[in-house]
Structure formats: C-alpha cells, structure tokens
Design a protein around this motif. Sequence first.
Motif, PDB file in Angstrom:
ATOM      1  N   MET A 181       0.821  -1.211   0.000  1.00  0.00           N
ATOM      2  CA  MET A 181       0.000   0.000   0.000  1.00  0.00           C
ATOM      3  C   MET A 181       0.853   1.260   0.000  1.00  0.00           C
ATOM      4  SD  MET A 181      -2.936  -1.330  -0.153  1.00  0.00           S
ATOM      5  CE  MET A 181      -3.859   0.202  -0.062  1.00  0.00           C
ATOM      6  N   GLY A 182       2.158   1.122  -0.226  1.00  0.00           N
ATOM      7  CA  GLY A 182       3.015   2.295  -0.291  1.00  0.00           C
ATOM      8  C   GLY A 182       3.510   2.793   1.042  1.00  0.00           C
ATOM      9  N   ALA A 183       3.368   1.993   2.095  1.00  0.00           N
ATOM     10  CA  ALA A 183       3.828   2.418   3.419  1.00  0.00           C
ATOM     11  C   ALA A 183       5.351   2.460   3.452  1.00  0.00           C
ATOM     12  CB  ALA A 183       3.310   1.466   4.485  1.00  0.00           C
ATOM     13  N   GLU A 184       5.891   3.398   4.219  1.00  0.00           N
ATOM     14  CA  GLU A 184       7.334   3.506   4.386  1.00  0.00           C
ATOM     15  C   GLU A 184       7.861   2.438   5.342  1.00  0.00           C
ATOM     16  OE1 GLU A 184       8.369   7.418   5.602  1.00  0.00           O
ATOM     17  OE2 GLU A 184       7.315   8.398   3.945  1.00  0.00           O
ATOM     18  N   TRP A 185       7.013   2.021   6.288  1.00  0.00           N
ATOM     19  CA  TRP A 185       7.442   1.052   7.295  1.00  0.00           C
ATOM     20  C   TRP A 185       6.236   0.292   7.801  1.00  0.00           C
ATOM     21  CZ3 TRP A 185       6.213   0.162  12.414  1.00  0.00           C
ATOM     22  CH2 TRP A 185       7.069  -0.698  13.131  1.00  0.00           C
ATOM     23  N   CYS A 186       6.400  -1.028   7.948  1.00  0.00           N
ATOM     24  CA  CYS A 186       5.373  -1.861   8.562  1.00  0.00           C
ATOM     25  C   CYS A 186       6.058  -2.869   9.482  1.00  0.00           C
ATOM     26  CB  CYS A 186       4.566  -2.632   7.511  1.00  0.00           C
ATOM     27  SG  CYS A 186       3.419  -1.632   6.540  1.00  0.00           S
ATOM     28  N   PRO A 187       5.457  -3.213  10.619  1.00  0.00           N
ATOM     29  CA  PRO A 187       6.066  -4.204  11.508  1.00  0.00           C
ATOM     30  C   PRO A 187       6.004  -5.586  10.877  1.00  0.00           C
ATOM     31  CG  PRO A 187       3.882  -3.611  12.286  1.00  0.00           C
ATOM     32  CD  PRO A 187       4.195  -2.689  11.143  1.00  0.00           C
ATOM     33  N   GLU A 188       7.133  -6.260  10.825  1.00  0.00           N
ATOM     34  CA  GLU A 188       7.188  -7.593  10.235  1.00  0.00           C
ATOM     35  C   GLU A 188       7.438  -8.677  11.277  1.00  0.00           C
ATOM     36  OE1 GLU A 188      10.161  -7.478   7.266  1.00  0.00           O
ATOM     37  OE2 GLU A 188       9.079  -6.078   5.955  1.00  0.00           O
ATOM     38  N   ASP A 189       8.216  -8.353  12.304  1.00  0.00           N
ATOM     39  CA  ASP A 189       8.598  -9.330  13.310  1.00  0.00           C
ATOM     40  C   ASP A 189       7.622  -9.286  14.482  1.00  0.00           C
ATOM     41  OD1 ASP A 189       9.756 -11.007  15.116  1.00  0.00           O
ATOM     42  OD2 ASP A 189      11.646  -9.899  15.295  1.00  0.00           O
TER      43      ASP A 189
ATOM     44  N   ALA B 120       0.757  -0.689  13.619  1.00  0.00           N
ATOM     45  CA  ALA B 120       0.369   0.066  12.427  1.00  0.00           C
ATOM     46  C   ALA B 120       1.532   0.215  11.451  1.00  0.00           C
ATOM     47  CB  ALA B 120      -0.118   1.459  12.834  1.00  0.00           C
ATOM     48  N   CYS B 121       1.200   0.422  10.170  1.00  0.00           N
ATOM     49  CA  CYS B 121       2.170   0.823   9.164  1.00  0.00           C
ATOM     50  C   CYS B 121       2.325   2.348   9.218  1.00  0.00           C
ATOM     51  CB  CYS B 121       1.705   0.391   7.771  1.00  0.00           C
ATOM     52  SG  CYS B 121       1.690  -1.398   7.535  1.00  0.00           S
ATOM     53  N   PHE B 122       3.324   2.857   8.504  1.00  0.00           N
ATOM     54  CA  PHE B 122       3.581   4.298   8.510  1.00  0.00           C
ATOM     55  C   PHE B 122       3.857   4.740   7.083  1.00  0.00           C
ATOM     56  CE2 PHE B 122       6.355   8.042   9.049  1.00  0.00           C
ATOM     57  CZ  PHE B 122       5.574   8.801   9.891  1.00  0.00           C
ATOM     58  N   GLY B 123       3.089   5.718   6.625  1.00  0.00           N
ATOM     59  CA  GLY B 123       3.270   6.213   5.265  1.00  0.00           C
ATOM     60  C   GLY B 123       2.153   7.168   4.893  1.00  0.00           C
ATOM     61  N   LEU B 124       2.099   7.549   3.627  1.00  0.00           N
ATOM     62  CA  LEU B 124       1.028   8.438   3.180  1.00  0.00           C
ATOM     63  C   LEU B 124      -0.320   7.735   3.320  1.00  0.00           C
ATOM     64  CD1 LEU B 124       2.582  10.053  -0.019  1.00  0.00           C
ATOM     65  CD2 LEU B 124       2.363  11.047   2.279  1.00  0.00           C
ATOM     66  N   LEU B 125      -1.326   8.482   3.724  1.00  0.00           N
ATOM     67  CA  LEU B 125      -2.647   7.906   3.938  1.00  0.00           C
ATOM     68  C   LEU B 125      -3.214   7.318   2.655  1.00  0.00           C
ATOM     69  CD1 LEU B 125      -4.320  10.769   6.024  1.00  0.00           C
ATOM     70  CD2 LEU B 125      -3.583   8.546   6.898  1.00  0.00           C
ATOM     71  N   PRO B 126      -3.983   6.226   2.753  1.00  0.00           N
ATOM     72  CA  PRO B 126      -4.760   5.783   1.591  1.00  0.00           C
ATOM     73  C   PRO B 126      -5.588   6.960   1.071  1.00  0.00           C
ATOM     74  CG  PRO B 126      -4.861   4.151   3.334  1.00  0.00           C
ATOM     75  CD  PRO B 126      -4.171   5.350   3.916  1.00  0.00           C
ATOM     76  N   ARG B 127      -5.665   7.083  -0.223  1.00  0.00           N
ATOM     77  CA  ARG B 127      -6.235   8.289  -0.821  1.00  0.00           C
ATOM     78  C   ARG B 127      -7.650   8.585  -0.340  1.00  0.00           C
ATOM     79  NH1 ARG B 127      -6.467   9.719  -7.320  1.00  0.00           N
ATOM     80  NH2 ARG B 127      -7.609  11.706  -7.094  1.00  0.00           N
ATOM     81  N   HIS B 128      -8.482   7.542  -0.218  1.00  0.00           N
ATOM     82  CA  HIS B 128      -9.879   7.802   0.149  1.00  0.00           C
ATOM     83  C   HIS B 128     -10.003   8.302   1.583  1.00  0.00           C
ATOM     84  CE1 HIS B 128      -9.034   3.684   1.231  1.00  0.00           C
ATOM     85  NE2 HIS B 128     -10.185   3.519   1.856  1.00  0.00           N
ATOM     86  N   LEU B 129      -9.088   7.904   2.486  1.00  0.00           N
ATOM     87  CA  LEU B 129      -9.110   8.448   3.847  1.00  0.00           C
ATOM     88  C   LEU B 129      -8.651   9.905   3.848  1.00  0.00           C
ATOM     89  CD1 LEU B 129      -9.659   5.555   4.835  1.00  0.00           C
ATOM     90  CD2 LEU B 129      -8.002   5.953   6.659  1.00  0.00           C
ATOM     91  N   ALA B 130      -7.628  10.209   3.047  1.00  0.00           N
ATOM     92  CA  ALA B 130      -7.146  11.588   2.954  1.00  0.00           C
ATOM     93  C   ALA B 130      -8.234  12.504   2.400  1.00  0.00           C
ATOM     94  CB  ALA B 130      -5.905  11.641   2.064  1.00  0.00           C
TER      95      ALA B 130
ATOM     96  N   LEU C 191      -4.660 -11.545  13.692  1.00  0.00           N
ATOM     97  CA  LEU C 191      -4.163 -11.056  12.416  1.00  0.00           C
ATOM     98  C   LEU C 191      -2.842 -10.304  12.571  1.00  0.00           C
ATOM     99  CD1 LEU C 191      -7.489  -9.767  10.838  1.00  0.00           C
ATOM    100  CD2 LEU C 191      -6.232 -11.836  10.239  1.00  0.00           C
ATOM    101  N   ARG C 192      -2.627  -9.715  13.752  1.00  0.00           N
ATOM    102  CA  ARG C 192      -1.384  -8.996  14.016  1.00  0.00           C
ATOM    103  C   ARG C 192      -0.868  -9.463  15.373  1.00  0.00           C
ATOM    104  NH1 ARG C 192      -4.870  -5.361  12.643  1.00  0.00           N
ATOM    105  NH2 ARG C 192      -4.910  -4.263  14.619  1.00  0.00           N
ATOM    106  N   PRO C 193      -0.232 -10.660  15.433  1.00  0.00           N
ATOM    107  CA  PRO C 193       0.167 -11.250  16.712  1.00  0.00           C
ATOM    108  C   PRO C 193       1.111 -10.353  17.493  1.00  0.00           C
ATOM    109  CG  PRO C 193       1.230 -12.362  14.871  1.00  0.00           C
ATOM    110  CD  PRO C 193       0.188 -11.464  14.282  1.00  0.00           C
TER     111      PRO C 193
END
Length: 289
Positions: free
Chosen positions: A1-9, A25-35, A255-257
């Motif tokens: 989704m174009g995020a700069e960073w997402c937790p993987e571990d 959470a991931c970190f990056g520009l908001l999904p367009r529809h939320l913006a 989904l996100r242990p």
Amino acid sequence: MGAEWCPEDPSDDSGRTRYGGLNRACFGLLPRHLAEVLVAIPTEHIFLPTDVRADQARRPQPYLALPGRGKRPDFMASIDILEGIQVRSFEGTQSSDTIYLVIGPFKCIDNDPLIAREGEYLVETEACKSAHAEPRLYKWSPKGSLRDVTREYLPKPAMTQAEQALTAPFMPYLETTKLDHAPVMRWTIPLKDASPTSRADAYDDDPVPMPDWVPETKRLGNGLHLGFVVWNGKSFELRQRAPRALWPLPNCDLLRPDVRCRENDRARVEHQDPFVDKDSSRQPRRMTR
C-alpha cells in the motif's frame, strides 16, 4: 500500500508496535480515500481549517489495513493534529455503502464552564477555542459531497427512565478501542456519584453501588452495558452480545500477533466480559429495542 514502514517481526517490541494509538500500524502516506475524507469535512463541523488538514494528509501517518466487507480492506488511521484525529472506513458490500467514522474536535466546549478540560483540543479558531473529541459518521453523496450521517446510521441505545435517573447527569459513551481490530463499538454508561461531597478522600467519579433492580443483562462492572454497535456491510446493528473475534483481549489480535498476548496471561482473567462469547463461532443476537 506504499507504506514507508510496517512491523514484520511479531517479537518486535521496539516501541513502534503501537504507533499513533494503533496496534502494529504501518507508517506512510494515507490511503487516498481516507485523505479525501479528512480534507472534505466541513470546517464548521471540525473547527480545523481545510489547509491544516490537507497539509497533514500530505505527510506520513500511521494506519492499518483491516478485513472488511468490500472489495478493498477497511482502513484506520491516526492523524497527527493536536490531540490526534482518527479516521476509519467501513467498506460496504457496494462501494456506495461505505461509511467513514471520524473521531476529532467536533464538540465545542467554550460555553460550558462545567465541562472538564481534560483531553481538550485547543483549536483556537474564531468559531471555537476549545473542543472535545466526538465520533461522527460521514458518507459520500451521489453528487460527490461528504454528508454527516451520524443520526441516520449510528443506532442509539435504549434506556429506561429508571436507568436514566440512575446514571444522570452522564450520557452514554461510545467505546471505540477495538476499532483497530474489528468493525465494532460499544455503548456503555458509568454509575458515578456526581453530587457535591465534603469528604477529603472522595472523588467526583467514585462509583455508586449497583442497585439490585438492574438486570444482569445490563451489569458491566461499575456501569451499564448498552449494546455493541456492529457494521454489517450496509448499516450498523445494535447487538446484546459479541463473539471474542469481534471483541478481542488486549494485544491478542490473531491477524497482528503480539508477544504480549499469552495463553495464561493475567489479562484473560482481568478482562473477562459477561457479554463476550468465548466461542467465536456463536452468532451474536441482535439487541431488542
């Protein structure tokens, strides 16, 4: 989704696993529809100028993608403005059914000196100086304008006259702490003593004893359970009960242990909830109104 960073571990406990109030959470520009929703909210609703919101929409923010009922995932974001603004999408079975929840400075408190100032947003605009957070629901109209549909879509809990007298002057509270896990909210209301007291060791929010006449179907600690608000793909339903999948234990989203979730964790005892079914396959009943 174009995020700069997402937790993987899953064992990552660097401090970024809960970012902006969102779990892993991931970190990056908001999904367009939320913006687009953030920018389109009328200024007279949220008191924050459009250019301030547009500026933040061009900056990276924490956000999550969640399972939804539409072709794209639901998304939830935390926008770094003042005390923070949360935006969550509830995808519909048809794209035209999609609803957006926004939690931000919608309630101006300038003219009510009795309201506590804790958690206030200092918006400092001509229309309002200080505001409290309040949930609003928005939807795009067929003509492309963003409409406030809170009254139309958010089901209000039913209370008897005796329950209203018991909990006055407090109003039902919409708990939204599980929205970064599932499309569910919860109406509750506390039992607190709002009368003046001369006791030095007393507090305004001391709970009052639960009266015997309150049924078990309403008792929740020192307050009343007024129902879960669950998105079904077209509207929100008010339900008496919810499965554990909709109301997970803290840090226990499958989904996100999270390493803080343990089978024998004390939280499993401390967070026992009489209105949550352990068997997630059990279908919750709608709440009678």
